[in-house]
Design an enzyme around this catalytic site. Structure first.
Site, PDB file in Angstrom:
ATOM      1  N   ASP A   1      37.689  39.621  34.425  1.00 49.73           N
ATOM      2  CA  ASP A   1      37.482  41.023  34.777  1.00 49.73           C
ATOM      3  C   ASP A   1      36.187  41.553  34.187  1.00 49.73           C
ATOM      4  OD1 ASP A   1      39.616  41.440  36.360  1.00 49.73           O
ATOM      5  OD2 ASP A   1      40.905  42.294  34.811  1.00 49.73           O
TER       6      ASP A   1
ATOM      7  N   ASP B   1      46.624  37.640  42.743  1.00 49.60           N
ATOM      8  CA  ASP B   1      46.464  38.125  41.367  1.00 49.60           C
ATOM      9  C   ASP B   1      47.775  37.997  40.588  1.00 49.60           C
ATOM     10  OD1 ASP B   1      45.253  39.313  39.201  1.00 49.60           O
ATOM     11  OD2 ASP B   1      44.704  41.172  40.230  1.00 49.60           O
TER      12      ASP B   1
HETATM   13  C1  DGJ Z   1      42.930  42.281  37.935  1.00 47.60           C
HETATM   14  C2  DGJ Z   1      41.824  41.598  38.674  1.00 47.60           C
HETATM   15  O1  DGJ Z   1      41.184  40.692  37.838  1.00 47.60           O
HETATM   16  C3  DGJ Z   1      40.855  42.636  39.210  1.00 47.60           C
HETATM   17  O2  DGJ Z   1      39.778  42.007  39.836  1.00 47.60           O
HETATM   18  C4  DGJ Z   1      41.592  43.527  40.161  1.00 47.60           C
HETATM   19  O3  DGJ Z   1      42.008  42.801  41.281  1.00 47.60           O
HETATM   20  C5  DGJ Z   1      42.769  44.175  39.461  1.00 47.60           C
HETATM   21  N1  DGJ Z   1      43.609  43.191  38.834  1.00 47.60           N
HETATM   22  C6  DGJ Z   1      43.584  44.987  40.427  1.00 47.60           C
HETATM   23  O4  DGJ Z   1      44.711  45.479  39.852  1.00 47.60           O
END
Ligand code: DGJ
Length: 723
Positions: free
Chosen positions: A543, A473
């Site tokens: 997200d 991430d």
């Molecule tokens: C952003 C990601 O897109 C989410 O799926 C998740 O992993 C969060 N970060 C965690 O902080």
């Protein structure tokens, strides 16, 4: 077979369907001649018929030069458009005058030093390496053009070599530049924001500059490193479409300059905002690769070229053509609030449903119980996971599931041991506040010591626990960008050096852990680009897991990227980003158009929904090859109407799955007809859900009825199999 025909001063790159042609003018400038359907022969005055003056009028040091369609224009000897390479010499001068010096044809596709690049394992691609030099400056420019056999794409890149005795400063380096003969095109870009990434935007070209860019440090949700030019009448299935995609994950630009006589100069490459590169004598600068796609079969035709490119020439490693486990991720179910018991309970229910891998998301390290701390301290939090990461991995494996883990390796929290020990390890500029986003700072990946730390920190966890998958991430934009290690004259190199550092870490880690499946993620889809895909075969789309919005996001994403790269999961309703209720069936039907999984605690489902979920996962397992690697076609655009539809067809055309989603319910509606694509006209298909047989021809010309149930966000799925 791809071929490159060099005749006199003409370079003709072609495969069975497409030709790309340029030539050298009398005094050695590369002039663009043609890019379109394959030409068998080429009469030499073809392009010259278009010009107002004689050939010799379009040459160095005439102001006619800007009327010549060019391949890699520069400023300072007649052309007045934007230069493909702009630099400042040691004496302060800015003119660049490139003249042909030589070429060679290479079998296959060379790699690019330090950067991701498409590759060719078939041995059928051909590459032209052509060199130009400015004798006064002592600067050489080497352009690469690769033509592929199996997709209608030209890969281009540029390398600048300082062969002089003095330093030069590169102010701008484009990976590719093409002057199109007319500007009667519409520009399509994939633009948006966090949680609404890659929305399709289409507008006619107008005089002046237009295009997209990112100066955010990542390729961005705001503007994907991609643009297409299409004719006014081009739609999903018909008409000319040109694609321009950059294989890069940092600051980029894609632009069209409509010039005085309505030609269109298309360029893409590194964003020159906040960019400068000092090139010392003997040094070389390699620009990222640009992938230029052509189709005369509409946007689906263009996407098919990119999808093939990604599957055959971009994604590497054992997962390139392998199945991906159907996963269950705990993020939306728990956020930071979990312990081992809770995780195991969620995983157990996932296993009962038929899921194959459990992924532990953010919050397992340091003392991270919210997003205020611990990034950089990659030690397992034993309060939450008393048996350590190896203990949890073993317990998940004992359930019969694979185990995946989330990292955000490029970041540091001010509240972390790492930051306290190395406050200079983050991007910053002297004397300026360190701008936080999500309470975090960005590690300075332009520094070799930081890269080494990041690589070792991730490797240490992967070495000690049995981890099958990593979610990599990256959750913030970069500002201000500067490095404590670089001298003042190299500060504007930081952003690109960051990407080079990151790519080298990814190269090492993916080579060292070849059995680990890597998925990239950046606040959802902030870094959904070909560069990341070279290291990580799939990426989290967004997200935003709301099916109603995901239809738009995935539809836009599919313009360039195949479904095997698109992370798509079923989540809870009402959705936590949009508050929208959508039926479970629709959430599943939408997530099916990607690398499938769940992002929820399945214990929230009632018995009937759970049984439905078991059946859905069984369906996915039965059709997984087709769904992941079949040829996909967009059928109805949610950007143009209330219905979205797409389908995936097996390469042998014996199976297909069709999905349609209707956004809002309308009373007393006529049934829509959905015409299919990509089927074999003569074959007879059984449509499971309708218990009917129809030929491919009937399905493609007459179509299927869309009998949606009343209600918003209803969906239909049709499963086709030949008799
Ligand atoms: C952003 C990601 O897109 C989410 O799926 C998740 O992993 C969060 N970060 C965690 O902080």
């Amino acid at each position: 077979m791809a071929e490159i025909i060099v005749q006199d001063k003409l370079f003709h790159l072609r495969n069975a369907r497409m030709s790309y042609i340029f030539r050298l003018t009398g005094d050695g400038l590369p002039a663009h001649v043609y890019w379109g359907a394959r030409l068998e022969t080429l009469q030499s005055p073809l392009d010259r018929l278009y010009f107002e003056s004689r050939e010799e009028d379009y040459c160095h040091n005439t102001m006619e030069l800007e009327k010549l369609p060019q391949e890699y224009p520069t400023y300072g000897h007649g052309d007045l458009g934007r230069g493909a390479v702009e630099l400042t010499a040691a004496d302060g001068s800015t003119a660049v005058d490139l003249v042909y010096t030589g070429h060679r044809v290479i079998e296959g596709k060379p790699a690019l030093t330090g950067l991701p690049a498409s590759f060719d394992q078939s041995g059928k691609a051909r590459t032209l390496e052509i060199s130009f030099a400015d004798a006064l400056l002592g600067v050489k420019v080497i352009l690469l053009y690769t033509v592929f056999d199996d997709c209608d794409i030209i890969a281009r890149s540029a390398k600048i070599v300082n062969e002089s005795g003095s330093p030069i400063t590169l102010d701008r380096v484009m990976s590719a530049s093409v002057d199109l003969y007319d500007a009667e095109w519409e520009l399509i870009t994939l633009s948006g924001a966090w949680a609404r990434e890659r929305m399709i935007d289409r507008r006619p070209l107008a005089p002046g500059f237009q295009g997209v860019d990112s100066a955010r440090g990542d390729s961005s949700a705001q503007n994907n490193p991609f643009m297409a030019l299409v004719r006014r009448t081009t739609d999903e299935c018909h008409g000319e479409a040109l694609g321009f995609a950059l294989m890069y994950s940092g600051n980029h630009t894609e632009l069209v300059q409509v010039a005085l006589n309505r030609t269109a100069r298309c360029q893409l490459g590194l964003n020159d905002a906040h960019f400068r590169w000092l090139l010392e004598p003997g040094e070389t600068f390699q620009a990222p690769e640009a992938l230029l796609a052509w189709s005369e079969n509409g946007l689906n035709g263009m996407s098919a070229q990119y999808h093939r490119l990604v599957k055959e020439h971009v994604v590497r490693g054992k997962f390139a053509h392998a199945q991906r486990p159907f996963l269950l991720n705990n993020w939306e179910a728990t956020v930071f609030d979990f312990d081992e018991e809770k995780i195991l309970n969620i995983a157990r229910r996932g296993k009962e449903a038929g899921l194959e891998m459990f992924v532990l998301d953010d919050g397992w390290f340091g003392h991270r119980n919210d997003d205020h701390s611990s990034l950089g301290d990659w030690q397992v939090n034993l309060k939450k996971l008393p048996h350590g990461m190896d203990g949890l991995a073993d317990r998940i494996h004992a359930l019969g599931m694979k185990f995946g883990l989330w990292f955000e390796p490029e970041m540091v929290s001010p509240d972390s041991d790492l930051y306290r020990a190395h406050p200079d390890w983050c991007l910053h500029q002297p004397g300026r506040a360190r701008t936080e986003q999500r309470f975090q700072l960005t590690l300075d990946m332009s520094r070799p010591d930081v890269c080494e730390y990041v690589e070792n920190a991730v490797a240490a966890i992967l070495d000690t626990a049995a981890i099958d998958y990593v979610k990599w991430d990256m959750n913030r934009d970069m500002s201000p960008v500067g490095s404590a290690l670089l001298p003042p004259e190299r500060q504007a190199e930081t952003a690109h050096r960051y990407m080079l550092g990151l790519y080298s870490v990814l190269e090492h880690l993916t080579a060292r852990f070849p059995d680990v499946l890597f998925e990239s993620c950046a606040s959802g889809g902030n870094r959904f680009d070909l560069g990341m895909m070279y290291y990580m075969p799939q990426a989290w789309c967004s997200d935003n897991t709301d099916a109603g919005y995901r239809v738009l996001i995935q539809y836009g994403t599919s313009l360039v990227f195949p479904q095997s790269t698109m992370g798509a999961h079923v989540s809870h309703a009402p959705n936590w980003q949009t508050g929208r209720m959508s039926p479970l069936k629709t959430r599943v039907n939408v997530a099916m158009w990607g690398t499938f999984g769940y992002e929820m605690d399945l214990k929230e489902l009632n018995e009937q929904q759970f049984a439905e979920t078991q059946a859905d996962i069984a369906y996915m397992k039965a059709h997984r090859d087709l769904l992941l690697y079949g040829d996909s076609y967009r059928l109805k655009s949610p950007f143009e109407g209330d219905t979205a539809a797409w389908m995936v067809v097996s390469p042998d055309q014996n199976g297909a799955v069709v999905t349609a989603v209707r956004m809002s319910s309308h009373p007393n509606e006529r049934r829509e007809r959905l015409r299919l694509n990509g089927l074999a006209p003569e074959k007879l298909y059984h449509i499971e859900e309708l218990d009917t047989d129809l030929t491919g021809q009937e399905l493609m010309h007459f179509g299927l009825p869309l009998a949606f149930e009343p209600g918003d966000y209803r969906s239909l799925r049709f499963t086709l199999e030949t008799k």
